[in-house]
Design an enzyme around this catalytic site. Structure first.
Site, PDB file in Angstrom:
ATOM      1  N   ASP A   1       1.221   3.120   3.645  1.00 45.24           N
ATOM      2  CA  ASP A   1       1.567   2.737   4.869  1.00 45.24           C
ATOM      3  C   ASP A   1       2.015   4.147   5.557  1.00 45.24           C
ATOM      4  O   ASP A   1       1.266   4.900   5.885  1.00 45.24           O
ATOM      5  CB  ASP A   1       2.785   1.775   4.920  1.00 45.24           C
ATOM      6  CG  ASP A   1       2.852   1.268   6.286  1.00 45.24           C
ATOM      7  OD1 ASP A   1       2.391   1.491   7.398  1.00 45.24           O
ATOM      8  OD2 ASP A   1       3.991   0.620   6.693  1.00 45.24           O
TER       9      ASP A   1
ATOM     10  N   LYS B   1      -3.631   2.366   5.106  1.00 39.29           N
ATOM     11  CA  LYS B   1      -3.386   2.238   6.461  1.00 39.29           C
ATOM     12  C   LYS B   1      -3.526   3.804   7.052  1.00 39.29           C
ATOM     13  O   LYS B   1      -2.396   4.264   7.345  1.00 39.29           O
ATOM     14  CB  LYS B   1      -1.995   1.636   6.683  1.00 39.29           C
ATOM     15  CG  LYS B   1      -2.001  -0.042   6.510  1.00 39.29           C
ATOM     16  CD  LYS B   1      -0.585  -0.473   6.921  1.00 39.29           C
ATOM     17  CE  LYS B   1      -0.475  -2.031   6.763  1.00 39.29           C
ATOM     18  NZ  LYS B   1       0.897  -2.477   6.867  1.00 39.29           N
TER      19      LYS B   1
ATOM     20  N   GLU C   1      -1.559   2.030  -6.634  1.00 37.43           N
ATOM     21  CA  GLU C   1      -0.627   1.587  -5.422  1.00 37.43           C
ATOM     22  C   GLU C   1      -1.072   0.286  -4.968  1.00 37.43           C
ATOM     23  O   GLU C   1      -2.524   0.095  -4.978  1.00 37.43           O
ATOM     24  CB  GLU C   1      -0.410   2.475  -4.674  1.00 37.43           C
ATOM     25  CG  GLU C   1       1.005   3.026  -4.416  1.00 37.43           C
ATOM     26  CD  GLU C   1       2.312   2.594  -4.208  1.00 37.43           C
ATOM     27  OE1 GLU C   1       2.147   1.224  -4.140  1.00 37.43           O
ATOM     28  OE2 GLU C   1       3.131   3.003  -3.850  1.00 37.43           O
TER      29      GLU C   1
HETATM   30  P1  IMP Z   1       5.216   3.585   2.774  1.00 35.88           P
HETATM   31  O1  IMP Z   1       6.264   4.289   1.957  1.00 35.88           O
HETATM   32  O2  IMP Z   1       5.379   3.468   4.110  1.00 35.88           O
HETATM   33  O3  IMP Z   1       3.786   4.178   2.534  1.00 35.88           O
HETATM   34  O4  IMP Z   1       5.098   1.945   2.037  1.00 35.88           O
HETATM   35  C1  IMP Z   1       4.691   1.856   0.915  1.00 35.88           C
HETATM   36  C2  IMP Z   1       5.058   0.391   0.182  1.00 35.88           C
HETATM   37  O5  IMP Z   1       5.632  -0.501   1.110  1.00 35.88           O
HETATM   38  C3  IMP Z   1       3.961  -0.468  -0.179  1.00 35.88           C
HETATM   39  O6  IMP Z   1       3.765   0.053  -1.691  1.00 35.88           O
HETATM   40  C4  IMP Z   1       4.406  -1.623  -0.184  1.00 35.88           C
HETATM   41  O7  IMP Z   1       5.173  -2.168  -1.430  1.00 35.88           O
HETATM   42  C5  IMP Z   1       5.182  -1.994   0.885  1.00 35.88           C
HETATM   43  N1  IMP Z   1       4.402  -2.129   2.295  1.00 35.88           N
HETATM   44  C6  IMP Z   1       3.911  -1.305   3.299  1.00 35.88           C
HETATM   45  N2  IMP Z   1       3.177  -2.053   4.069  1.00 35.88           N
HETATM   46  C7  IMP Z   1       3.311  -3.253   3.699  1.00 35.88           C
HETATM   47  C8  IMP Z   1       2.543  -4.662   4.097  1.00 35.88           C
HETATM   48  O8  IMP Z   1       1.701  -4.648   5.155  1.00 35.88           O
HETATM   49  N3  IMP Z   1       2.914  -5.675   3.423  1.00 35.88           N
HETATM   50  C9  IMP Z   1       3.604  -5.679   2.377  1.00 35.88           C
HETATM   51  N4  IMP Z   1       4.071  -4.383   1.724  1.00 35.88           N
HETATM   52  C10 IMP Z   1       3.854  -3.302   2.530  1.00 35.88           C
HETATM   53 MG    MG Z   2       4.230  -0.456  -3.350  1.00 34.42          MG
END
Ligand code: IMP
Ligand code: MG
Length: 172
Positions: free
Chosen positions: A99, A127, A95
């Site tokens: 986030d 994060k 990955e």
């Molecule tokens: P999650 O489902 O919230 O963990 O988000 C995951 C996906 O969102 C990551 O694989 C990224 O593609 C995108 N993402 C999350 N945070 C960021 C960021 O700060 N910059 C760019 N893409 C992000």
């Molecule tokens: Mg991603």
């Protein structure tokens, strides 16, 4: 014109990716490794990392999206999936950034149904304050608690993926 602060330089990324590759090579020695790149964001990390992994491997690509136009939509959608059978393989998911962890949890649950032997996660950026440990990550490049990041594969509304460093977007 976008403004940003560089958080991870090219050199910092290069050194850490090499270390991760060496660790993964040791851990997967003699295993049946299948590396899955989560498109599009992980593409730079994936292609640099696998060149530091000495274990023979299969590679495949999947695309699951939860972000729309630079902001979260809360909706997760599978856009394309791997074609290699994961049955009895040692699956390593690559990955770009974890986030909330929702995207990864969704994809792991899906892969588990096809009975891999093992399944582990490697992310360039974690994060931790966002998902508070609700998704187990086995290999982390960098733990960062900062704002929205761009570069080295990471986009804002599909832009900035080509930057060779990771930066925090301060204004668009
Ligand atoms: P999650 O489902 O919230 O963990 O988000 C995951 C996906 O969102 C990551 O694989 C990224 O593609 C995108 N993402 C999350 N945070 C960021 C960021 O700060 N910059 C760019 N893409 C992000
Ligand atoms: Mg991603």
């Amino acid at each position: 014109m976008a403004e940003y602060n560089i958080i991870l330089t090219k050199e910092t990324i290069r050194n850490r990716v090499k270390e991760l590759g060496e660790t993964i090579s040791n851990d997967y020695n003699g295993k049946n490794l299948l590396v899955i790149c989560m498109l599009k964001g992980a593409v730079h990390f994936f292609s640099d990392l696998i060149r530091h992994i000495s274990t023979p491997m299969l590679v495949d690509f999947a695309r699951v999206s939860s972000y729309k136009s630079g902001k979260t939509s809360g909706q997760i959608e599978k856009i394309s999936d791997i074609t290699i059978d994961v049955y009895q393989k040692d699956v390593l998911i690559i990955e770009d950034i974890v986030d909330s962890g929702n995207t990864l949890r969704y994809y792991i649950d899906k892969i588990k149904k096809s009975s891999p032997k093992t399944i582990k996660i490697c992310t360039l950026i974690n994060k931790p304050s966002k998902h508070k440990g609700c998704v187990k990550i086995d290999y982390v490049g960098f733990n960062l608690d900062c704002g929205y990041l761009i570069g080295y594969g990471l986009d804002f509304a599909e832009r900035y993926r080509e930057l060779p460093f990771v930066a925090q977007l301060t204004s668009e």
